[in-house]
Design a protein around this motif. Sequence first.
Motif, mmCIF file in Angstrom:
data_model
loop_
_atom_site.group_PDB
_atom_site.id
_atom_site.type_symbol
_atom_site.label_atom_id
_atom_site.label_comp_id
_atom_site.label_asym_id
_atom_site.label_seq_id
_atom_site.Cartn_x
_atom_site.Cartn_y
_atom_site.Cartn_z
ATOM 1 N N ALA A 808 51.120 -84.538 93.809
ATOM 2 C CA ALA A 808 52.556 -84.456 93.530
ATOM 3 C C ALA A 808 52.845 -83.470 92.403
ATOM 4 O O ALA A 808 53.975 -82.997 92.271
ATOM 5 N N ASP A 809 51.849 -83.162 91.595
ATOM 6 C CA ASP A 809 52.005 -82.200 90.500
ATOM 7 C C ASP A 809 51.664 -80.778 90.929
ATOM 8 O O ASP A 809 51.652 -79.866 90.093
ATOM 9 N N PHE A 810 51.363 -80.599 92.229
ATOM 10 C CA PHE A 810 50.973 -79.286 92.752
ATOM 11 C C PHE A 810 49.789 -78.737 91.961
ATOM 12 O O PHE A 810 49.779 -77.584 91.535
ATOM 13 N N ARG A 811 48.770 -79.588 91.799
ATOM 14 C CA ARG A 811 47.594 -79.201 91.045
ATOM 15 C C ARG A 811 46.337 -79.540 91.849
ATOM 16 O O ARG A 811 46.399 -79.801 93.044
ATOM 17 N N PHE A 812 45.214 -79.575 91.173
ATOM 18 C CA PHE A 812 43.921 -79.822 91.796
ATOM 19 C C PHE A 812 43.072 -80.638 90.840
ATOM 20 O O PHE A 812 43.411 -80.802 89.662
ATOM 21 N N ILE A 813 41.975 -81.158 91.339
ATOM 22 C CA ILE A 813 40.929 -81.743 90.499
ATOM 23 C C ILE A 813 39.730 -80.808 90.607
ATOM 24 O O ILE A 813 39.253 -80.528 91.717
ATOM 25 N N ALA A 814 39.250 -80.321 89.491
ATOM 26 C CA ALA A 814 38.216 -79.286 89.487
ATOM 27 C C ALA A 814 36.989 -79.730 90.279
ATOM 28 O O ALA A 814 36.512 -80.853 90.140
ATOM 29 N N GLY A 815 36.497 -78.817 91.114
ATOM 30 C CA GLY A 815 35.277 -79.068 91.866
ATOM 31 C C GLY A 815 35.487 -79.661 93.241
ATOM 32 O O GLY A 815 34.527 -79.841 93.984
ATOM 33 N N GLY A 816 36.738 -79.969 93.601
ATOM 34 C CA GLY A 816 36.993 -80.469 94.948
ATOM 35 C C GLY A 816 36.861 -79.367 95.977
ATOM 36 O O GLY A 816 37.168 -78.198 95.702
ATOM 37 N N ILE A 817 36.396 -79.722 97.158
ATOM 38 C CA ILE A 817 36.238 -78.753 98.248
ATOM 39 C C ILE A 817 37.210 -79.135 99.348
ATOM 40 O O ILE A 817 37.135 -80.235 99.903
ATOM 41 N N VAL A 818 38.136 -78.252 99.684
ATOM 42 C CA VAL A 818 39.158 -78.562 100.681
ATOM 43 C C VAL A 818 38.581 -78.401 102.091
ATOM 44 O O VAL A 818 37.574 -77.717 102.286
ATOM 45 N N PRO A 819 39.225 -79.006 103.104
ATOM 46 C CA PRO A 819 38.732 -78.854 104.484
ATOM 47 C C PRO A 819 38.745 -77.427 104.998
ATOM 48 O O PRO A 819 37.936 -77.064 105.834
ATOM 49 N N GLY A 820 39.709 -76.594 104.526
ATOM 50 C CA GLY A 820 39.677 -75.192 104.908
ATOM 51 C C GLY A 820 40.765 -74.795 105.868
ATOM 52 O O GLY A 820 41.870 -75.348 105.855
ATOM 53 N N VAL A 821 40.474 -73.819 106.740
ATOM 54 C CA VAL A 821 41.477 -73.281 107.657
ATOM 55 C C VAL A 821 41.597 -74.194 108.879
ATOM 56 O O VAL A 821 40.616 -74.520 109.537
ATOM 57 N N LEU A 822 42.831 -74.596 109.148
ATOM 58 C CA LEU A 822 43.134 -75.490 110.261
ATOM 59 C C LEU A 822 43.710 -74.675 111.407
ATOM 60 O O LEU A 822 44.601 -73.844 111.204
#
Length: 865
Positions: A808-822
Amino acid sequence: MQKAKESRKSVHSGTPGLFELKCTWSKRILIFIFPIVGLLSAAYNTYGQKLQINDLEYFETPGVNILVFSNQFNGFFFDEKTAGIEIIHHGVRTATGGAVRLKNTPEQWDLIPTVVDRKADKVTNAIDVVLRYEEYDFNSRVNVTPKDDGVLITVYLDKPLPEKLEGHAGFNMEFLPASYFEKTYLADGKPGSFSLYPASNTVMRPVAEKIPQFANHNTFDDRGRDEFIDPKPIAAGNTIVLAPEDPERYVKIQSETEIMLFDGRNLAQNGWFVVRSMIPAQKTGNVLQWYVKPNAMPNWKRSPVIAFNQVGYHPAQEKVAVIELDKNDVPLTKASLYQVTADGEPAEKLTADLKPWGKFLRYNYIKFDFTSVKEPGLYFIQYGDQKTNPFAIDASVYDNIWHPTMDVWFPVQMDHMQVNEAYRIWHGRPYLDDALQAPVNHQHFDGYKMGPVTDTKYKPLERIPGLDVGGWFDAGDFDIQTGSHNEVILSFVDAWERFGISRDETYIDQATRYVDIHRPDGKPDVLQQLEHGTLNVVAQCKNIGHPARGIIVPNLHQYHHLGDASTETDNLPYNPNLKPYETDGKSSGTMDDRWAFTNRTPVLDYQTIASLAAANRALQNYNKPLADDCLMQAKRLWEEEKSLTLKDDTIWVNFVANTEMMAALQLYIATKDDQYAKRFKEMVWPALDKALERNITVAIQAYTYMDEPYKKKLKDYVIQYKELNNKLSNENPYGVPISTRGWAGNTQVINWAITNYYACKLFPEIIGPEYVYKGLHYILGCHPYSNLSFVTTVGTKSKKVTYGNNRADFRFIAGGIVPGVLLLKPDFLENKDDWPFLWGENECVIDTGAAWVLLSGAVNDLVNK
């Protein structure tokens, strides 16, 4: 703008009279505005190429694609904001959800229409879709056909609206807030601006007037008042123009029916701006029509994307950038590599010919090979007048790529603990009220399900003791998924046994449930994390009798919780003798405790056997009592599995076979008992013959522990596996397995690269290190759509927003890996970095994080040797 500033300065620097001042300003304003208006007019396409249905059955003209139910609403996660009529506007998907809907601003779990029929007719240049709400026996037909520089969207009804839907059913289209932030709109000429944060009006209405959500769940906690929030429109008229000042985002919508503009973020942070017209009651035939004109900039072409590894390259590695081009773009023949020198001046190091790769989905691709450059330093790539950000070439370039994941991301995900980082507390001690036995015959909104029995000694909603320990939040939400825990445990054990990673940057105290980030405590973080996850899995086995599918909150209004996990429940055990929101200080009458979904499955049992047997080895010299518990529970589950009945389903049997092999192998490594090796060898060859890609990993992992005939026979399967890998280089320009399902495929890419590492170590003459590096480069920026690193804070430029608990803060948690291109069918790959709420693109999960730590160790092992 500089001229305007100069004008203000000249007016105020003198002492003209009022009349003179007004005249001076009006003349300057006329001089300033007229050229801009002329420029804007030239950018808006009033004579452009008409939209036409292409071979992939969507409307297309340069700069504008209109998809009409190429992607359908998903009955599993309902409205994922990836369905209906959608607009891809100058290369960016800016609109979705065009459909007949029953709410002003539909939330994820509001009712969705199913597609009964879809016809695309290239002769008439029209697409027809029949939609149905089974709950109300209500069908509608939506017709989309080009007109002038836009499309006509017409809603037809064969029968009048059901009475229950009068005042509820309308035609909606949703526009991405991030694409319209700090832009304006016009409603019948009346101006307004799109707010960065929702601040429009709402009203409360009695719940009797509400269209129920999925399975009568409720996203709103009304505190027993039987009411709900209904957003009011922020504007209305017969002509709505979005972003009239921006040629790239300009959209005009006209109708004889009133059009309303809503802000969906009043109900949900992941809401979009919604344009809506109501369907009239007691009418049939053509009941509503919109004219929608997205501006198409003349001769527009998407800018090239130069994809490369944002961290950089080892000097000895193959180094290839992949350049993604609009299909109407004419590729250049050469690109250059420049070194950034200490005095800040670029020095050209290489200019080389570009190698065409071909077309993949909607774009064309060329490659720039700069392998020959080996000198350590900082570099950038130039293609035409486009330059990349700098990246490194250096022997130690990958040393730290896993540190943010282990130092920050995993500590933040730790359940049942308070987590502190410097001046910040990420969350308090959550879920000390774990857990209740989930009721039977229950379908949960997050995919969990209970059958007619609990498979435990507990009655429905009876407290299961001992579960308020260990574990990780699975993803951006706060459930414990045991299957994911098993994957993490196996990855951490492998990382510990193979690479001995002993980094210590986290203080973890199980006794006081306290974690402090960036604070060494003299213990390897990987073993502490391994202990934490294992504690919960062992607690399940001890107190439930077997692993649970998951542990999760029961109410939908809890599930979408954002922020501190410790506030999702009241942390007091549920007491049915108290009223809701009543407490005696030790318990609570509020049914907010998490439920344990306990139906037993062979797949989960075998997977848990494997993870606990592996954990037994890694924890022997760290927490021996827990290590002994791991092995005891693993052996008990193995014996019990022999008496369980397996479902007669081919897919199910194949998955069980894979996990049973994993269990047998890990038990054999832990105990050296030949019964487990015998069972493994009975299963492995038929499994490889049936599904090589699914089973090759465990087969290679067994190599070191098997006899010579096994090793010799396995080599033939590794050769077959290499052939499958080689096909990937013909399927896409990145040479990795790109997912085409509803969840992007970075986990698959990482696991594929890890399997290639196993094979490379044992069969280097067959599988070379480049098969590992392709996966690494892809995750760190050499992928479609953008060139951002998918690992937050790793690389010069990386993901800035993710679907974590702070989304909700338009931020991240350092070191997370997103799923990528959908992949949005039929041909659009997407990974938004200005909108975190698309979980299929941006949600970081624990098994991917642990696999990344393992892959990082593998890569460093290869480059260092």
